[in-house]
Design a protein around this motif. Sequence first.
Motif, short mmCIF file in Angstrom:
data_model
loop_
_atom_site.label_atom_id
_atom_site.label_comp_id
_atom_site.label_asym_id
_atom_site.label_seq_id
_atom_site.Cartn_x
_atom_site.Cartn_y
_atom_site.Cartn_z
N ASP A 163 125.49 136.67 64.29
CA ASP A 163 125.93 137.94 63.71
C ASP A 163 127.02 138.59 64.55
OD1 ASP A 163 123.85 138.28 61.51
OD2 ASP A 163 122.56 138.01 63.26
N ILE A 164 126.86 138.47 65.87
CA ILE A 164 127.79 139.11 66.80
C ILE A 164 128.14 138.12 67.92
CG2 ILE A 164 128.18 141.03 68.40
CD1 ILE A 164 125.99 142.58 66.88
N LEU A 165 129.43 138.01 68.20
CA LEU A 165 129.91 137.26 69.36
C LEU A 165 130.44 138.29 70.35
CD1 LEU A 165 130.81 134.63 70.83
CD2 LEU A 165 132.95 134.80 69.54
N VAL A 166 129.90 138.29 71.56
CA VAL A 166 130.37 139.19 72.61
C VAL A 166 131.11 138.34 73.63
CG1 VAL A 166 129.75 140.99 74.26
CG2 VAL A 166 128.28 140.58 72.27
N ALA A 167 132.44 138.43 73.64
CA ALA A 167 133.25 137.58 74.50
C ALA A 167 133.80 138.40 75.66
CB ALA A 167 134.39 136.96 73.71
N PHE A 168 133.35 138.06 76.86
CA PHE A 168 133.84 138.74 78.06
C PHE A 168 135.22 138.22 78.46
CE2 PHE A 168 129.70 140.31 78.08
CZ PHE A 168 129.47 141.19 79.13
N MET A 173 109.56 146.74 59.85
CA MET A 173 110.42 145.71 60.42
C MET A 173 110.62 144.58 59.40
SD MET A 173 109.83 143.50 63.91
CE MET A 173 109.64 144.98 64.89
N THR A 174 111.88 144.24 59.13
CA THR A 174 112.16 143.19 58.15
C THR A 174 112.04 141.81 58.80
OG1 THR A 174 114.53 143.08 58.63
CG2 THR A 174 113.81 144.78 57.08
N ASP A 175 112.15 140.77 57.96
CA ASP A 175 112.09 139.40 58.46
C ASP A 175 113.45 138.90 58.95
OD1 ASP A 175 109.40 139.20 57.91
OD2 ASP A 175 109.73 138.48 55.87
N ILE A 176 114.47 139.75 58.87
CA ILE A 176 115.82 139.34 59.27
C ILE A 176 115.88 139.13 60.78
CG2 ILE A 176 118.24 140.06 59.41
CD1 ILE A 176 117.77 141.64 56.82
N ILE A 177 116.50 138.02 61.18
CA ILE A 177 116.70 137.73 62.60
C ILE A 177 118.14 138.05 62.97
CG2 ILE A 177 116.81 135.89 64.35
CD1 ILE A 177 114.52 134.51 62.85
N THR A 178 118.31 138.76 64.07
CA THR A 178 119.63 139.08 64.59
C THR A 178 120.00 138.07 65.65
OG1 THR A 178 119.34 141.46 64.16
CG2 THR A 178 121.03 140.82 65.77
N ASN A 179 121.18 137.45 65.50
CA ASN A 179 121.67 136.44 66.43
C ASN A 179 122.90 136.94 67.17
OD1 ASN A 179 119.79 134.34 65.64
ND2 ASN A 179 120.96 134.16 63.75
N ILE A 180 122.83 136.98 68.49
CA ILE A 180 123.96 137.45 69.30
C ILE A 180 124.30 136.39 70.34
CG2 ILE A 180 124.85 139.26 70.83
CD1 ILE A 180 122.79 141.17 69.59
N LEU A 181 125.55 135.97 70.35
CA LEU A 181 126.03 135.01 71.35
C LEU A 181 126.94 135.74 72.32
CD1 LEU A 181 126.31 132.10 72.39
CD2 LEU A 181 128.27 131.85 70.86
N VAL A 182 126.59 135.67 73.60
CA VAL A 182 127.40 136.29 74.66
C VAL A 182 128.07 135.16 75.44
CG1 VAL A 182 127.41 137.94 76.56
CG2 VAL A 182 125.61 138.07 74.83
N CYS A 183 129.38 135.26 75.64
CA CYS A 183 130.09 134.20 76.35
C CYS A 183 131.11 134.77 77.31
CB CYS A 183 130.75 133.24 75.37
SG CYS A 183 132.13 133.95 74.43
N GLY A 184 131.47 133.96 78.29
CA GLY A 184 132.46 134.37 79.28
C GLY A 184 132.53 133.32 80.36
#
Length: 210
Positions: free
Chosen positions: A72-77, A1-12
Amino acid sequence: MTDIITNILVCGTGGQGVMTAAEILAQAAITKGFDCKKSEVAGMAQRGGVVTSHVRFGKRVWSPVITPGTADILVAFEVAEGSRWADMLRPGGIAMVNTIRLVPPVVSMGLFKYPDDPVAQMRAAGVTVYDFDAGAIARDLGDLKLVNTIMLGAIADFLPFPASELEEQIVGRFRERKPAMVEVNKRAFDAGREAARQRAAGNSPMAANS
């Protein structure tokens, strides 16, 4: 496992399943052994009923809040909410956008102008957008509630763990309580993945996990 953090924003907007989607993402990350933090804002009147949830996971995560410009990822509903939160993305991040238009109360109150073309606005700002009508896909599958699963399927190939891990988190919720919903959720998940692949043809090439 790397030290990289995954950032995901979910909006709607309220009632679209934003918080449920974030919870499923968090559980999938935890199952894979990641440290995970999650925070959310639901139904704030001054935001016109907007719902946002931050999901962060990696080897070690201290804060549950995504710093602007690092998602990293924006999930827009909802498409305008995608445009409104696009500045949270890092350079090279992606926006997975449901093209449904749900005009929030702030528009009728005159506090916010609904964009004429939110997707074009995001692309003009340099954002890589994967836009599709998740509602239409859900209708074809016979249940509008499947939008949640479709949107999660759409980002599945951009996560640092196999898509099957996220799928299992979704269908596992139905296996005991509503077994009849297992197969249709699998189809919805696959449909979301396919929608993202089809939209990828119009975007800049970027790496994705099979």
